[in-house]
Scaffold this motif. Structure first.
Motif, PDB file in Angstrom:
ATOM      1  N   ARG A 280       0.901  -1.193  -0.081  1.00  0.00           N
ATOM      2  CA  ARG A 280       0.030   0.094   0.059  1.00  0.00           C
ATOM      3  C   ARG A 280       0.797   1.309  -0.054  1.00  0.00           C
ATOM      4  NH1 ARG A 280      -4.803   1.933   0.361  1.00  0.00           N
ATOM      5  NH2 ARG A 280      -5.326   3.963   1.350  1.00  0.00           N
ATOM      6  N   HIS A 281       1.769   1.129   0.710  1.00  0.00           N
ATOM      7  CA  HIS A 281       2.741   2.634   0.850  1.00  0.00           C
ATOM      8  C   HIS A 281       3.488   2.729  -0.387  1.00  0.00           C
ATOM      9  CE1 HIS A 281       4.235   5.940   3.558  1.00  0.00           C
ATOM     10  NE2 HIS A 281       5.300   5.656   2.904  1.00  0.00           N
ATOM     11  N   ILE A 282       3.579   3.686  -1.030  1.00  0.00           N
ATOM     12  CA  ILE A 282       4.085   4.034  -2.076  1.00  0.00           C
ATOM     13  C   ILE A 282       5.475   4.619  -1.959  1.00  0.00           C
ATOM     14  CG2 ILE A 282       4.311   5.586  -4.361  1.00  0.00           C
ATOM     15  CD1 ILE A 282       1.916   3.211  -4.267  1.00  0.00           C
ATOM     16  N   THR A 283       6.542   3.815  -2.584  1.00  0.00           N
ATOM     17  CA  THR A 283       7.868   4.255  -2.245  1.00  0.00           C
ATOM     18  C   THR A 283       8.601   4.075  -3.778  1.00  0.00           C
ATOM     19  OG1 THR A 283       8.507   2.157  -1.832  1.00  0.00           O
ATOM     20  CG2 THR A 283       8.142   3.523   0.090  1.00  0.00           C
ATOM     21  N   TYR A 284       9.641   4.908  -3.813  1.00  0.00           N
ATOM     22  CA  TYR A 284      10.445   4.779  -5.204  1.00  0.00           C
ATOM     23  C   TYR A 284      11.414   3.738  -5.137  1.00  0.00           C
ATOM     24  CZ  TYR A 284      12.683   6.146  -9.485  1.00  0.00           C
ATOM     25  OH  TYR A 284      13.424   5.955 -10.959  1.00  0.00           O
ATOM     26  N   GLU A 285      11.187   2.753  -5.738  1.00  0.00           N
ATOM     27  CA  GLU A 285      12.373   1.601  -5.517  1.00  0.00           C
ATOM     28  C   GLU A 285      12.431   0.797  -6.836  1.00  0.00           C
ATOM     29  OE1 GLU A 285      12.367  -0.905  -1.526  1.00  0.00           O
ATOM     30  OE2 GLU A 285      10.511   0.375  -1.360  1.00  0.00           O
ATOM     31  N   GLU A 287      14.357  -1.162  -8.413  1.00  0.00           N
ATOM     32  CA  GLU A 287      14.680  -2.596  -8.638  1.00  0.00           C
ATOM     33  C   GLU A 287      13.711  -3.443  -8.046  1.00  0.00           C
ATOM     34  OE1 GLU A 287      17.398  -3.433 -10.268  1.00  0.00           O
ATOM     35  OE2 GLU A 287      17.794  -1.530 -10.581  1.00  0.00           O
ATOM     36  N   THR A 288      12.873  -3.207  -6.834  1.00  0.00           N
ATOM     37  CA  THR A 288      12.145  -4.027  -6.244  1.00  0.00           C
ATOM     38  C   THR A 288      10.577  -3.770  -6.622  1.00  0.00           C
ATOM     39  OG1 THR A 288      12.055  -2.788  -4.366  1.00  0.00           O
ATOM     40  CG2 THR A 288      13.747  -4.704  -4.588  1.00  0.00           C
ATOM     41  N   ARG A 289      10.272  -2.532  -6.980  1.00  0.00           N
ATOM     42  CA  ARG A 289       8.908  -2.325  -7.347  1.00  0.00           C
ATOM     43  C   ARG A 289       8.932  -1.604  -8.591  1.00  0.00           C
ATOM     44  NH1 ARG A 289       6.035   0.723  -2.401  1.00  0.00           N
ATOM     45  NH2 ARG A 289       4.218  -0.217  -3.480  1.00  0.00           N
ATOM     46  N   PRO A 290       9.217  -2.184  -9.758  1.00  0.00           N
ATOM     47  CA  PRO A 290       9.218  -1.583 -10.909  1.00  0.00           C
ATOM     48  C   PRO A 290       8.099  -1.081 -11.648  1.00  0.00           C
ATOM     49  CG  PRO A 290       9.434  -4.104 -11.119  1.00  0.00           C
ATOM     50  CD  PRO A 290       9.343  -3.805  -9.769  1.00  0.00           C
ATOM     51  N   ASP A 291       6.734  -1.601 -11.398  1.00  0.00           N
ATOM     52  CA  ASP A 291       5.762  -1.056 -11.784  1.00  0.00           C
ATOM     53  C   ASP A 291       5.346   0.313 -11.351  1.00  0.00           C
ATOM     54  OD1 ASP A 291       5.000  -3.168 -13.858  1.00  0.00           O
ATOM     55  OD2 ASP A 291       4.589  -4.454 -12.181  1.00  0.00           O
ATOM     56  N   VAL A 292       5.386   0.313  -9.892  1.00  0.00           N
ATOM     57  CA  VAL A 292       5.146   1.527  -9.298  1.00  0.00           C
ATOM     58  C   VAL A 292       6.232   2.613  -9.473  1.00  0.00           C
ATOM     59  CG1 VAL A 292       5.536   2.533  -6.778  1.00  0.00           C
ATOM     60  CG2 VAL A 292       4.200   0.563  -7.183  1.00  0.00           C
ATOM     61  N   ALA A 293       7.406   2.344  -9.792  1.00  0.00           N
ATOM     62  CA  ALA A 293       8.481   3.053 -10.038  1.00  0.00           C
ATOM     63  C   ALA A 293       8.081   4.011 -11.518  1.00  0.00           C
ATOM     64  CB  ALA A 293      10.124   2.640 -10.171  1.00  0.00           C
ATOM     65  N   ASN A 294       7.586   3.103 -12.436  1.00  0.00           N
ATOM     66  CA  ASN A 294       7.439   3.319 -13.600  1.00  0.00           C
ATOM     67  C   ASN A 294       6.380   4.476 -13.588  1.00  0.00           C
ATOM     68  OD1 ASN A 294       7.469   2.974 -16.817  1.00  0.00           O
ATOM     69  ND2 ASN A 294       5.254   2.431 -16.321  1.00  0.00           N
ATOM     70  N   LEU A 296       5.727   6.368 -11.100  1.00  0.00           N
ATOM     71  CA  LEU A 296       6.507   7.759 -10.571  1.00  0.00           C
ATOM     72  C   LEU A 296       7.385   8.300 -11.534  1.00  0.00           C
ATOM     73  CD1 LEU A 296       7.206   5.859  -7.125  1.00  0.00           C
ATOM     74  CD2 LEU A 296       5.401   7.565  -7.450  1.00  0.00           C
ATOM     75  N   ARG A 297       7.923   7.704 -12.305  1.00  0.00           N
ATOM     76  CA  ARG A 297       8.632   8.311 -12.933  1.00  0.00           C
ATOM     77  C   ARG A 297       8.017   9.307 -14.139  1.00  0.00           C
ATOM     78  NH1 ARG A 297      11.945   3.524 -13.072  1.00  0.00           N
ATOM     79  NH2 ARG A 297      10.968   2.743 -14.736  1.00  0.00           N
ATOM     80  N   THR A 306      10.601  14.886  -8.775  1.00  0.00           N
ATOM     81  CA  THR A 306      11.310  13.590  -8.906  1.00  0.00           C
ATOM     82  C   THR A 306      10.499  12.776  -8.540  1.00  0.00           C
ATOM     83  OG1 THR A 306      12.241  13.675  -6.734  1.00  0.00           O
ATOM     84  CG2 THR A 306      13.516  14.900  -8.167  1.00  0.00           C
ATOM     85  N   PRO A 307      10.747  11.317  -8.873  1.00  0.00           N
ATOM     86  CA  PRO A 307      10.125  10.205  -8.594  1.00  0.00           C
ATOM     87  C   PRO A 307       9.871  10.037  -7.114  1.00  0.00           C
ATOM     88  CG  PRO A 307      11.499   9.579 -10.348  1.00  0.00           C
ATOM     89  CD  PRO A 307      11.786  10.982 -10.025  1.00  0.00           C
ATOM     90  N   ALA A 308      11.106  10.116  -6.345  1.00  0.00           N
ATOM     91  CA  ALA A 308      11.188  10.087  -4.844  1.00  0.00           C
ATOM     92  C   ALA A 308      10.068  10.914  -4.090  1.00  0.00           C
ATOM     93  CB  ALA A 308      12.464  10.139  -4.473  1.00  0.00           C
ATOM     94  N   GLU A 309      10.091  12.270  -4.647  1.00  0.00           N
ATOM     95  CA  GLU A 309       9.209  13.277  -4.166  1.00  0.00           C
ATOM     96  C   GLU A 309       7.822  12.925  -4.400  1.00  0.00           C
ATOM     97  OE1 GLU A 309      12.479  17.083  -4.459  1.00  0.00           O
ATOM     98  OE2 GLU A 309      11.038  16.686  -6.089  1.00  0.00           O
TER      99      GLU A 309
END
Length: 382
Positions: A280-285, A287-294, A296-297, A306-309
């Motif tokens: 549930r908690h959204i983080t920018y990772e 390597e381990t969370r490619p779909d969420v990271a995508n 975010l980018r 930025t994705p992290a922000e």
């Protein structure tokens, strides 16, 4: 303006198999490291004197352009154009038949690609847009260039090998001769206009090395006293791989892409179907969370953060909120592009016809001069 990419030899102890390390891996890493250093140098040189460079790049017209094209290549092309670099854009219509028996409605697809270019900010007054098939002299260069490479070199080209496997897997057929010689055709694309900078991803470096080989061998064989072709450099732009809503790389052929011409409602539906994960908690990772990271980018690109922000701002609100934020950012960010595209599409035949007429005329003039020079150097003028 070019620097030869040389790869330092790295000895490998016999039997050294640590972490799967081998000579080929080391060679690839060393080549990439050198390309990255040269690319950073190029960025500095372009900033100092953009008019000294000519960039060749382009697309295969197999469908309208999508969000992945915008983020991975179109943004970079517009940036270089606006900086004052001469950009040459090839719509590689001959390459459509490398792996298929039919071209479909090619004129309609080419028209859509040109509209996408213009809407994204490509200015035909500063950037040459042309089609492969309209420039005979460019394609005639393929013949002497083929004499400068071996069958073994083409067979070892990583992209050619990958395409052979893909053609067999998807279509149950051997690759065509055109696809097999694609690296040399690409060399003709680049060298006909004496392009000295080519924006590529790391996976395309072998293709560019094939072009450098053709240029070097032509000079050695026919123009040793005064080299005629420059060996182009790779500009490794800070692009990203954009995933489609199924988690695979965004691609027209997979049907997982968001076209630039899509409506706002289609955009909403597209991101509603996007993959995330069970956390549930959204983080920018990445390597381990490619779909969420995508997601975010993509969202960060249009939100100006930025994705992290962006991940921090969503936090515990979860995937639903993330999709909503990304959708709103993309819809708003693409609004000016889509409005320009609608205006251009209202008079598409005239607009596209004028752009290609001017671009093809300029490309023909350049290619005719290059072919005349090549024939003179080869001693085939009678």
């Amino acid at each position: 303006m070019t620097t030869t990419i040389t790869t330092p030899a790295t000895p490998t102890p016999p039997g050294d198999a640590r972490s799967g390390d081998n000579l080929a891996d080391r060679h690839e890493r060393a080549t990439l490291a050198v390309a990255r250093r040269r690319s950073a140098e190029l960025e500095s040189e372009i900033a100092r004197d953009p008019g000294a460079f000519r960039v060749l790049t382009g697309d295969r017209p197999t469908g309208a352009l999508h969000l992945g094209h915008l983020l991975a290549t179109l943004d970079s092309r517009v940036r270089l154009q606006d900086a004052g670099v001469e950009v040459v854009l090839v719509i590689a219509d001959y390459q459509v038949i490398t792996d298929r028996d039919e071209t479909g409605d090619l004129p309609a697809v080419v028209r859509e690609v040109v509209l996408d270019y213009l809407a994204a900010g490509i200015d035909p007054a500063r950037t040459t847009i042309f089609t492969h098939s309209a420039v005979p002299a460019l394609n005639q260069l393929l013949l002497p260039f083929l004499s400068l490479v071996t069958v073994g070199e083409l067979e070892r080209n990583p992209t050619v090998k990958a395409e052979a496997v893909d053609a067999a897997r998807r279509q149950g057929r051997d690759m065509s001769g055109l696809l097999f010689t694609y690296p040399v055709h690409q060399a003709a694309d680049i060298l006909f206009c004496h392009g000295d900078v080519v924006p590529v991803g790391a996976d395309q470096l072998p293709h560019l090395e094939a072009t450098r080989t053709v240029a070097r061998r032509f000079n050695q064989r026919y123009a040793a006293a005064r080299p005629y072709f420059r060996e182009p450099d790779a500009l490794l732009t800070p692009s990203l791989t954009v995933l489609g809503n199924d988690g695979a790389k965004m691609s027209k052929s997979r049907g997982n892409a968001l076209e630039l011409r899509a409506t706002e409602d289609e955009t909403v539906r597209y991101f509603r179907r996007a993959r995330t994960d069970s956390e549930r908690h959204i983080t920018y990772e990445p390597e381990t969370r490619p779909d969420v990271a995508n997601l975010l980018r993509i969202g960060a690109r249009f939100a100006g953060t930025t994705p992290a922000e962006l991940a921090e701002s969503v936090g515990a609100a979860g995937a639903g909120r993330l999709k909503q934020v990304v959708t709103e950012a993309v819809v708003e960010g693409l609004r000016p592009l889509r409005e320009r595209r609608r205006d251009l599409a209202a008079d598409a035949p005239a607009v596209v016809g004028d752009v290609l007429a001017r671009g093809n005329a300029h490309a023909n003039a350049v290619a005719d001069r290059t072919l005349a020079d090549v024939r003179e150097l080869m001693g085939t003028v009678y």
